[in-house]
Every structure is written in structure tokens, then in C-alpha cells.
Motif scaffolding. Sequence first.
Motif, PDB file in Angstrom:
ATOM      1  N   LEU A   1       0.872  -1.204   0.000  1.00 18.51           N
ATOM      2  CA  LEU A   1       0.000   0.000   0.000  1.00 18.51           C
ATOM      3  C   LEU A   1       0.899   1.241   0.000  1.00 18.51           C
ATOM      4  N   PHE A   2       2.025   1.158   0.705  1.00 18.50           N
ATOM      5  CA  PHE A   2       3.110   2.131   0.521  1.00 18.50           C
ATOM      6  C   PHE A   2       3.951   1.572  -0.619  1.00 18.50           C
ATOM      7  N   ASN A   3       3.917   2.239  -1.763  1.00 18.71           N
ATOM      8  CA  ASN A   3       4.619   1.705  -2.934  1.00 18.71           C
ATOM      9  C   ASN A   3       5.301   2.838  -3.716  1.00 18.71           C
ATOM     10  N   PRO A   4       6.558   3.133  -3.359  1.00 20.25           N
ATOM     11  CA  PRO A   4       7.261   4.245  -4.044  1.00 20.25           C
ATOM     12  C   PRO A   4       7.608   3.936  -5.499  1.00 20.25           C
TER      13      PRO A   4
ATOM     14  N   ILE B   1       5.473   3.541  -7.848  1.00 17.61           N
ATOM     15  CA  ILE B   1       4.354   3.947  -8.723  1.00 17.61           C
ATOM     16  C   ILE B   1       4.475   5.385  -9.215  1.00 17.61           C
TER      17      ILE B   1
ATOM     18  N   ILE C   1       1.630   8.374 -10.223  1.00 15.57           N
ATOM     19  CA  ILE C   1       1.552   9.673  -9.543  1.00 15.57           C
ATOM     20  C   ILE C   1       1.679  10.805 -10.576  1.00 15.57           C
TER      21      ILE C   1
ATOM     22  N   SER D   1      -0.063  12.062   7.537  1.00  9.75           N
ATOM     23  CA  SER D   1      -0.323  12.088   6.092  1.00  9.75           C
ATOM     24  C   SER D   1      -1.784  12.395   5.876  1.00  9.75           C
TER      25      SER D   1
ATOM     26  N   HIS E   1      -3.392  13.611  -3.323  1.00  2.48           N
ATOM     27  CA  HIS E   1      -2.075  13.196  -3.847  1.00  2.48           C
ATOM     28  C   HIS E   1      -1.623  11.818  -3.384  1.00  2.48           C
ATOM     29  N   ILE E   2      -2.402  11.172  -2.508  1.00  2.00           N
ATOM     30  CA  ILE E   2      -2.032   9.814  -2.092  1.00  2.00           C
ATOM     31  C   ILE E   2      -2.856   8.831  -2.923  1.00  2.00           C
ATOM     32  N   ILE E   3      -2.137   7.942  -3.632  1.00  2.00           N
ATOM     33  CA  ILE E   3      -2.787   7.051  -4.588  1.00  2.00           C
ATOM     34  C   ILE E   3      -2.858   5.636  -4.006  1.00  2.00           C
TER      35      ILE E   3
ATOM     36  N   PRO F   1      -2.411   2.071  -4.586  1.00  2.00           N
ATOM     37  CA  PRO F   1      -1.750   1.307  -5.657  1.00  2.00           C
ATOM     38  C   PRO F   1      -2.577   0.118  -6.147  1.00  2.00           C
TER      39      PRO F   1
ATOM     40  N   ASP G   1       7.146   7.759   8.348  1.00  2.00           N
ATOM     41  CA  ASP G   1       6.676   8.435   7.140  1.00  2.00           C
ATOM     42  C   ASP G   1       6.023   7.420   6.188  1.00  2.00           C
TER      43      ASP G   1
ATOM     44  N   THR H   1       1.739   7.063   5.217  1.00  2.00           N
ATOM     45  CA  THR H   1       1.188   7.002   3.853  1.00  2.00           C
ATOM     46  C   THR H   1       0.458   5.671   3.642  1.00  2.00           C
TER      47      THR H   1
ATOM     48  N   VAL I   1      -3.733   4.889   2.909  1.00  2.00           N
ATOM     49  CA  VAL I   1      -4.310   4.030   1.863  1.00  2.00           C
ATOM     50  C   VAL I   1      -5.155   2.929   2.506  1.00  2.00           C
TER      51      VAL I   1
HETATM   52  P1  AMP Z   1       3.067  11.588   2.426  1.00  2.00           P
HETATM   53  O1  AMP Z   1       2.735  13.045   2.520  1.00  2.00           O
HETATM   54  O2  AMP Z   1       4.242  11.168   3.247  1.00  2.00           O
HETATM   55  O3  AMP Z   1       1.868  10.710   2.664  1.00  2.00           O
HETATM   56  O4  AMP Z   1       3.553  11.319   0.919  1.00  2.00           O
HETATM   57  C1  AMP Z   1       2.704  11.557  -0.171  1.00  2.00           C
HETATM   58  C2  AMP Z   1       3.514  11.560  -1.452  1.00  2.00           C
HETATM   59  O5  AMP Z   1       4.003  10.234  -1.718  1.00  2.00           O
HETATM   60  C3  AMP Z   1       2.693  11.929  -2.685  1.00  2.00           C
HETATM   61  O6  AMP Z   1       2.763  13.319  -2.936  1.00  2.00           O
HETATM   62  C4  AMP Z   1       3.347  11.107  -3.794  1.00  2.00           C
HETATM   63  O7  AMP Z   1       4.505  11.756  -4.273  1.00  2.00           O
HETATM   64  C5  AMP Z   1       3.775   9.848  -3.055  1.00  2.00           C
HETATM   65  N1  AMP Z   1       2.742   8.768  -3.013  1.00  2.00           N
HETATM   66  C6  AMP Z   1       1.406   8.867  -3.293  1.00  2.00           C
HETATM   67  N2  AMP Z   1       0.784   7.688  -3.084  1.00  2.00           N
HETATM   68  C7  AMP Z   1       1.748   6.823  -2.659  1.00  2.00           C
HETATM   69  C8  AMP Z   1       1.733   5.453  -2.254  1.00  2.00           C
HETATM   70  N3  AMP Z   1       0.615   4.724  -2.224  1.00  2.00           N
HETATM   71  N4  AMP Z   1       2.921   4.887  -1.878  1.00  2.00           N
HETATM   72  C9  AMP Z   1       4.071   5.610  -1.881  1.00  2.00           C
HETATM   73  N5  AMP Z   1       4.152   6.903  -2.244  1.00  2.00           N
HETATM   74  C10 AMP Z   1       3.004   7.515  -2.611  1.00  2.00           C
END
Ligand code: AMP
Length: 347
Positions: free
Chosen positions: A110-113, A115, A119, A241, A257-259, A261, A284, A288, A292
Motif C-alpha cells: 500500500l506504501f509503494n514508491p 508507482i 503519480i 499524512s 495526492h495519495i494514490i 496502488p 513516514d 502514507t 491508503v
Molecule cells: P506523504 O505526505 O508522506 O503521505 O507522501 C505523499 C507523497 O508520496 C505523494 O505526494 C506522492 O509523491 C507519493 N505517493 C502517493 N501515493 C503513494 C503510495 N501509495 N505509496 C508511496 N508513495 C506515494
Amino acid sequence: MIRLFCLLLLVSGLIACDSHPTPHREQFLVFGTVVEITIADAPKSKASAAIREIEQDFQQMHDQWHAWRAGGRLAEVNAAFARGETITVDPRLTELFSTATDYSVKSDHLFNPAISQLINLWGFHGADPATWTPPSDEAIQALLAKHPRMTDIQIRGAELSCANPAVKLDFGAVAKGYAVDLALQKLKQSGIRDAIVNAGGNLRVIGENHGRAWRVGIRHPNGKDVLAAVSVTDGEGVFTSGGYERYHEYQGKRYAHIIDPRTGYPVDQTVSITVIYPNGAIADAASTALAVAGQAEWQRIARQMGIRYVLLMDATGTVYMNPEMADRVEFTVNPPPPVVIQPLEPA
Ligand code: AMP
Ligand code: MG
């Protein structure tokens, strides 16, 4: 940005109320946010010198780890992966890759950098908000079908390679936390024992504030209030977040902005997640991931990631917490929000 700045002052205000004498505090802009460093146990000149060093270091990390601007090392890694080539990186970046992969797996991805393409498709890599429109479902499904994941990456010493050309990194969800960790190490090396490093409302503390525990604010997702106060002990981090931090608007609907995945669409049920954990990168990544996971899955994902303190606010304004978090949180809004207390799932 002005709103965020005021909010940080509010958070600082909370800290200041609890302090005597007032600690030394400086702010600078990096990672697209206000970074504030508070030092309680050093004279101004020593504190300022340490802060300047951290500012330079943060600026360098920002340039090197930027997700979409060309010229940094992460952009070179992304280009190498797209060509199927191996690339050598420095120890900091290797550590960031390892931690991110480990916690991506623990979060069920669910945390997936990996992607970054998704984004970017949603316009969170610098698209003009005035002319922005949501992407087509076809385009989203085409990217999802390529299954980009951190586990596609091989890390051998300092060498990185990737089997899946659709993997493109965006460390926006974890880099600030990792940078905060490195800043705390730097402060300790300079002989500073009592401090807070706060990157846009995401912070870690060391030591205490003149004999008392540091007391910090948790941001309210309305962007103007402090939702709650919490006392934090040596080494702990408080990370939040929320979709409200950055979003696009189209025909009256917000796209955060949080997607997710799994679906390729922005998160809309969870408004805000706060975790407390004694490591910035992990806190952190977890905040995130739990944004999700949402109300249905936060307990399981928190447990898998080893997180012991979680506060979630859903779109109706109801707050969900585990009992250990509830014991620590003191609401500062009046009236306090409706609260549901639920234990973390057994491992
Ligand atoms: P945060 O504010 O720490 O939650 O980070 C949000 C940022 O992480 C977004 O602006 C995207 O650049 C990136 N992001 C969005 N969705 C994901 C996700 N599911 N997993 C990892 N990075 C993400
Ligand atoms: Mg995060």
C-alpha cells in the motif's frame, strides 16, 4: 504555503507554551515545505551552525532525490531502470531503497514508491492545477497492469538493477522522514542532545525540553487548527499524512495526492493519519500506507509494519485510535471529535 506556515507556528506555539526558557528555533524552506529546527540545550551560535549544516544537507537530498526534476541521482536511477541497466548509488540511497522495500512489503505494497508513473499520470509531478483534468481509466489500468513494485528491484551492495521497466521511484512518502533521521544523527554528532526536527509538521525529537518531555501538536486536516497535543520521548517521531495536504480539483471534486496502488485512484475516505514511531523513514512510510489502508485495514497494516500508535480521521470527522494512542492524545479542539477506540489486530 502561507496556511501551512501559520499552522507550523501554531504547532510551535504549543511547544513554546511548555518551555522555559524559550529554545532556539529557526526555519527554512526545502522539500517544498517549511522545515523548523528547535534546539533547547545549545547556545545560539552553536545551534545556528548545526542548523545551517542540516539546511545544506537537506537541500542536497532534495536535489538528489527529486522524483521528476532531471539532474539528481534518483532521476538517473529511474532512467537506468527504464533502460534495464545497473546503476551504483551512495550508501544513503541504498539505505533508503532497502528501508522502502522492506516497509513496502510489510504494508502489502500500500506504501509503494515504485508507482511514480501513476503519480505523474494524476498530475502530482508539477502539472498546472488550473488546466488539470483527471486521467482516463484506460490510462490508469494500463499502468496498473505493469505491476510496478519495490520487490522488482535487486540491491547488491551499492548496485541497483530492476527487472520491471515500469518501475519508477517517487520517494515523496518517505524521504522527509529519512532526512529527519539523518538530521537527528547530525545534531547528536554536534553534541546537541535536546531538539526537534520538524519537516512540514512531520517531526522527531531528541532529549527533552529543559527537564520536561517535548509536547507537540498533531495537525488538524482542516489546515488551520491543531487537532491534539501529545508528549513525545527521546527519539520518537510524529508523522501525519493526509489527502488534504495536496490535491487537484476538477468539477467540484477533490483528487488527493495519495494514490491507492491497488486501484490506481486517489484515497478519499481517510482524511488524515498520524503515527508515533521512533524512526522517521518508517513513520513516514507508515503514515502514507495507513492513509491508503483506511478505516477498514489500518489495524492489520499497522500491526504488520510494527506501528504501535495510530490516529485516523475519516471523511466524516470521526477519529479512530488504538487504546495505546488514545492514552497519549489530548484533544485541543473544542468540541473534541467523535472517537472510536479499536485495538490493533493480533499479529
Ligand atoms: P506523504 O505526505 O508522506 O503521505 O507522501 C505523499 C507523497 O508520496 C505523494 O505526494 C506522492 O509523491 C507519493 N505517493 C502517493 N501515493 C503513494 C503510495 N501509495 N505509496 C508511496 N508513495 C506515494
Ligand atoms: Mg509518508
